[in-house]
Design a protein around this motif. Structure first.
Motif, short mmCIF file in Angstrom:
data_model
loop_
_atom_site.label_atom_id
_atom_site.label_comp_id
_atom_site.label_asym_id
_atom_site.label_seq_id
_atom_site.Cartn_x
_atom_site.Cartn_y
_atom_site.Cartn_z
N SER A 24 0.84 -1.20 0.00
CA SER A 24 0.00 0.00 0.00
C SER A 24 0.87 1.25 0.00
O SER A 24 2.04 1.21 0.41
CB SER A 24 -0.94 0.00 1.20
N GLY A 25 0.29 2.31 -0.50
CA GLY A 25 0.95 3.61 -0.48
C GLY A 25 2.19 3.71 -1.34
O GLY A 25 3.07 4.52 -1.07
N VAL A 26 2.27 2.87 -2.39
CA VAL A 26 3.48 2.88 -3.22
C VAL A 26 3.33 3.91 -4.34
O VAL A 26 2.39 3.85 -5.12
CB VAL A 26 3.74 1.49 -3.83
N SER A 27 4.25 4.85 -4.38
CA SER A 27 4.30 5.83 -5.47
C SER A 27 5.74 5.96 -5.94
O SER A 27 6.66 6.00 -5.12
CB SER A 27 3.82 7.20 -4.99
N PHE A 28 5.92 5.97 -7.24
CA PHE A 28 7.23 6.30 -7.78
C PHE A 28 7.06 6.59 -9.26
O PHE A 28 6.03 6.27 -9.85
CB PHE A 28 8.25 5.16 -7.57
N ALA A 29 8.06 7.22 -9.85
CA ALA A 29 8.02 7.50 -11.28
C ALA A 29 9.38 7.18 -11.86
O ALA A 29 10.42 7.38 -11.21
CB ALA A 29 7.67 8.96 -11.53
N LEU A 30 9.37 6.57 -13.04
CA LEU A 30 10.60 6.24 -13.75
C LEU A 30 10.58 6.91 -15.10
O LEU A 30 9.61 6.78 -15.85
CB LEU A 30 10.70 4.73 -13.98
N ALA A 31 11.66 7.61 -15.42
CA ALA A 31 11.76 8.21 -16.76
C ALA A 31 11.97 7.09 -17.77
O ALA A 31 12.41 6.00 -17.41
CB ALA A 31 12.94 9.17 -16.78
N PRO A 32 11.63 7.34 -19.04
CA PRO A 32 11.87 6.32 -20.07
C PRO A 32 13.32 5.85 -20.02
O PRO A 32 14.23 6.66 -19.98
CB PRO A 32 11.57 7.06 -21.37
N GLY A 33 13.51 4.52 -20.00
CA GLY A 33 14.86 3.96 -19.95
C GLY A 33 15.42 3.85 -18.55
O GLY A 33 16.53 3.36 -18.37
N GLY A 34 14.66 4.27 -17.55
CA GLY A 34 15.11 4.14 -16.16
C GLY A 34 15.10 2.67 -15.73
O GLY A 34 14.32 1.88 -16.23
N MET A 205 22.79 -3.17 -11.43
CA MET A 205 21.83 -3.14 -12.53
C MET A 205 21.07 -1.81 -12.60
O MET A 205 20.83 -1.29 -13.67
CB MET A 205 20.84 -4.31 -12.35
N ALA A 206 20.65 -1.31 -11.44
CA ALA A 206 19.65 -0.25 -11.42
C ALA A 206 20.27 1.13 -11.23
O ALA A 206 21.39 1.27 -10.75
CB ALA A 206 18.65 -0.51 -10.30
N ASP A 207 19.51 2.15 -11.63
CA ASP A 207 19.92 3.49 -11.26
C ASP A 207 19.03 4.04 -10.14
O ASP A 207 19.34 5.06 -9.54
CB ASP A 207 19.97 4.43 -12.47
N ALA A 208 17.92 3.35 -9.87
CA ALA A 208 17.07 3.76 -8.75
C ALA A 208 16.68 2.53 -7.94
O ALA A 208 16.68 1.42 -8.46
CB ALA A 208 15.81 4.46 -9.27
N ALA A 209 16.40 2.74 -6.68
CA ALA A 209 15.98 1.64 -5.81
C ALA A 209 14.70 2.02 -5.07
O ALA A 209 14.54 3.18 -4.66
CB ALA A 209 17.07 1.28 -4.81
N LEU A 210 13.81 1.03 -4.96
CA LEU A 210 12.60 1.18 -4.14
C LEU A 210 12.70 0.12 -3.05
O LEU A 210 12.80 -1.07 -3.35
CB LEU A 210 11.34 0.97 -4.98
N VAL A 211 12.74 0.55 -1.81
CA VAL A 211 12.84 -0.38 -0.69
C VAL A 211 11.45 -0.56 -0.09
O VAL A 211 10.80 0.42 0.28
CB VAL A 211 13.82 0.12 0.39
N LEU A 212 11.00 -1.81 -0.03
CA LEU A 212 9.71 -2.11 0.57
C LEU A 212 9.93 -2.72 1.94
O LEU A 212 10.82 -3.54 2.14
CB LEU A 212 8.90 -3.08 -0.30
#
Lengths: 260, 348
Positions: A24-34, A205-212
């Motif tokens: 719940s409450g998950v929000s994020f945005a990735l630019a194209p190619g992110g 691998m990633a340029d961004a991380a989402l920690v749950l």
């Protein structure tokens, strides 16, 4: 190949019917190619979140947008042309060949029973890209773990998606194949969301991380700033030491109770 | 499978489809020709050819006596044709059911078809008689199969069982209840007519004539068109539910559609042939051993192999204890089982 999409997830929540939400409450945005790594302890809701992105879990609330279009208001076939997934699901022992597995990626595009030349070219290119062209006639079940993973990624590429979702793409792979898988993924001109248990590989691998953490977002941001010892201690319950190594990050862990 | 793999590497699916269809139809034509020659009345080959040509308007009349022409055209021919149609239907439905449920042991008689057909047939044979003429038993068998399938669907909807496993388990549960009811019908019936039930249940084409052919033929054509048109979806379903969803297939709806169409086709086949086991289970595996997993090839190949198998099985059924017929279900069980064991032995 389709252009990478902009992915926007807003206030997403999902849970099985009649139960409290798992994420719940998950929000994020990735630019194209992110490229986003979703990390968290077992049961943190990573796979549930991913299922919302490849249209298996219909969100209880919130939205998933691809270039501004609501994922869940698209027809299934149209959605499958924009989002492809590489899953851990093991196929049963129907004797599909590698080529047949990759050709299945054309399902959402198929207008007729037999593929046209354009479609065959997409399949051939996906196999060449994943370096499995020489395995085309082999039965999928007889492949090694690395070859299987590359076949599944090739099938996803044959869908010509703008977003690629991967559930633990490095599971069951040995060290070399993990490194190769990461390099292959980084070479794709796609928006990528992947769950990764291994933070070393997540950082590679990633340029961004989402920690749950128990279904709720604990942090979202650039990998280097997000995967910090404090957060790792809170989310995974371990002490961590983070060091820079050849442009990436390397993590060493210990149990807090073992601290001398 | 190395040989099949090398073959598949260079050749397009459409070309292989044509090759499979060509070879299969040729073999079936040969088997049916042999079937026409087989029987108690010895009729020379040339005469049989003349009789068949005459029926198609390709030769003048007078090549044979009316009695012999009737034996070939009214008794042997519809029997061979019906065996081919039923075999094709069972083989194809088996292949579709196995992919749709991702269960290699799935069988056309899933979803209570077998139990429902048996119930309907028992009711007709034991309690109704020939109220609607010779079509009574087939009609009741079909309605029984249809009723059982609808019951399975209603129960699965009521219990919210959408997954393949739950649907199959619901089918098993309903089949047990319906089978118990069918057995109860036997218990309360005249025990002399109970033998007819056994005979019907074991399956056969002894009662075939041309009037029994059109309905199963139509079911085969319509069902076949549906399955082959959806062959890509079946491939996706065979690869896994979530995978199929990511490929744009509406999993539960698609699976349900395949299983319902399969149940209807099977219901029609069972109603004219009785219960013929093993063809629907085995032929898809034989097709996959030869051709791999792609349903665009496996579906037509299963139909062709199923047709060939049942025409040959019916010939065996007519020969073994001639001049009596052995139930063809007995033949498919014994021969099919042994052939299957041999095929398994070849598997790498």
């Amino acid at each position: 190949m389709a252009a990478p999409v902009r992915l926007e997830v807003e206030n997403l929540a999902w849970g099985p019917p009649g139960r409290p939400p798992v994420v719940s409450g998950v929000s994020f945005a990735l630019a194209p190619g992110g490229r986003l790594a979703v990390v968290g302890a077992n049961g943190a809701g990573k796979s549930s979140l991913l299922r919302c992105l490849y249209r298996v879990n219909r969100p209880r609330s919130g939205t998933v947008r691809l270039d501004g279009d609501d994922l869940w208001s698209l027809a299934p076939r149209l959605a499958a042309r924009r989002v492809a997934a590489v899953l851990q699901e093991t196929p049963p022992d129907f004797p599909f060949t590698v080529r047949e597995m990759v050709e299945a990626g054309r399902t959402p595009h198929a207008a007729s029973l037999f593929a046209g030349d354009a479609s065959a070219a997409v399949v051939a290119e996906a196999m060449a890209r994943m370096e499995i062209a020489h395995l085309a006639g082999r039965r999928f079940a007889t492949l090694s773990g690395g070859e299987k993973q590359r076949t599944l990624i090739a099938r996803a590429l044959a869908q010509e998606p703008g977003l690629l979702v991967l559930d633990e793409p490095t599971n069951h792979l040995d060290i070399r194949h993990r490194l190769e898988a990461i390099r292959l993924l980084k070479g794709l001109d796609l928006t990528i969301v992947a769950t990764l248990h291994d933070l070393d590989f997540a950082a590679d691998m990633a340029d961004a991380a989402l920690v749950l953490d128990e279904g709720r977002p604990a942090a979202f941001g650039p990998v280097r700033e997000t995967l910090q010892p404090d957060l790792i201690r809170r989310s995974f319950g371990v002490e961590a030491e983070v060091t820079s190594w050849r442009g990436g990050l390397r993590f060493a862990y210990s149990l807090p109770e073992d601290k001398a | 499978m190395a040989r099949a793999d090398r073959r598949s590497a260079g050749v397009g699916v459409a070309l292989r489809f044509a090759a499979v269809a060509g070879c299969g139809l040729l073999l079936i034509a040969a088997a049916m020709a042999a079937s026409l020659m087989l029987g108690a009345a010895r009729i020379p080959q040339a005469e049989i050819v003349a009789i068949v040509l005459e029926r198609f308007g390709l030769a003048g009349p007078g090549a044979s006596t009316p009695g012999r022409a009737a034996i070939v055209w009214e008794l042997r021919a519809p029997r061979a044709v019906l065996a081919a149609i039923v075999g094709a239907g069972l083989g194809m439905v088996g292949a579709a059911m196995q992919s749709a449920t991702r269960n290699p042991l799935a069988d056309p008689h899933l979803l209570g078809v077998a139990a429902g057909a048996a119930f309907g047939a028992n009711l007709a044979i034991l309690h109704v008689g020939d109220a609607f003429g010779p079509a009574t038993t087939p009609l009741f068998a079909f309605l029984g199969a249809l009723g059982a399938t609808l019951t399975v669907l209603a129960v699965s909807r009521a219990t919210g069982a959408g997954s393949a496993d739950r649907l199959i388990l619901t089918g098993v549960a309903v089949a047990f209840v319906v089978t118990a009811c069918a057995n109860m019908l036997i218990l309360f019936a005249d025990q002399r007519s109970a033998a007819n039930v056994v005979f019907w249940t074991l399956g056969g084409f002894g009662a075939s004539d041309w009037s029994t052919v059109p309905v199963p033929a139509l079911a085969l054509v319509l069902g076949g068109a549906f399955f082959v048109a959806k062959a890509r979806d079946l491939n996706a379903l065979a690869m896994g539910d979530e995978t199929a969803a990511t490929l744009g297939v509406e999993v539960e709806r698609a699976r349900l559609a395949h299983m319902v169409v399969g149940a209807f086709v099977t219901g029609v086949m069972v109603s004219v042939s009785g219960m013929i086991g093993f063809v629907g289970l085995m032929t898809p595996h034989a097709a996959r051993l030869l051709l791999g997993g792609d349903n665009r090839l496996v579906l037509p190949a299963s139909a062709l192999i199923g047709a060939l198998a049942l025409v040959l099985a019916d010939m065996a059924a007519r020969t073994v204890i001639a001049p009596d017929d052995m139930p063809v279900g007995v033949v498919t069980g014994i021969v099919g089982g042994l052939v299957f064991v041999a095929l398994l032995g070849r598997r790498p």
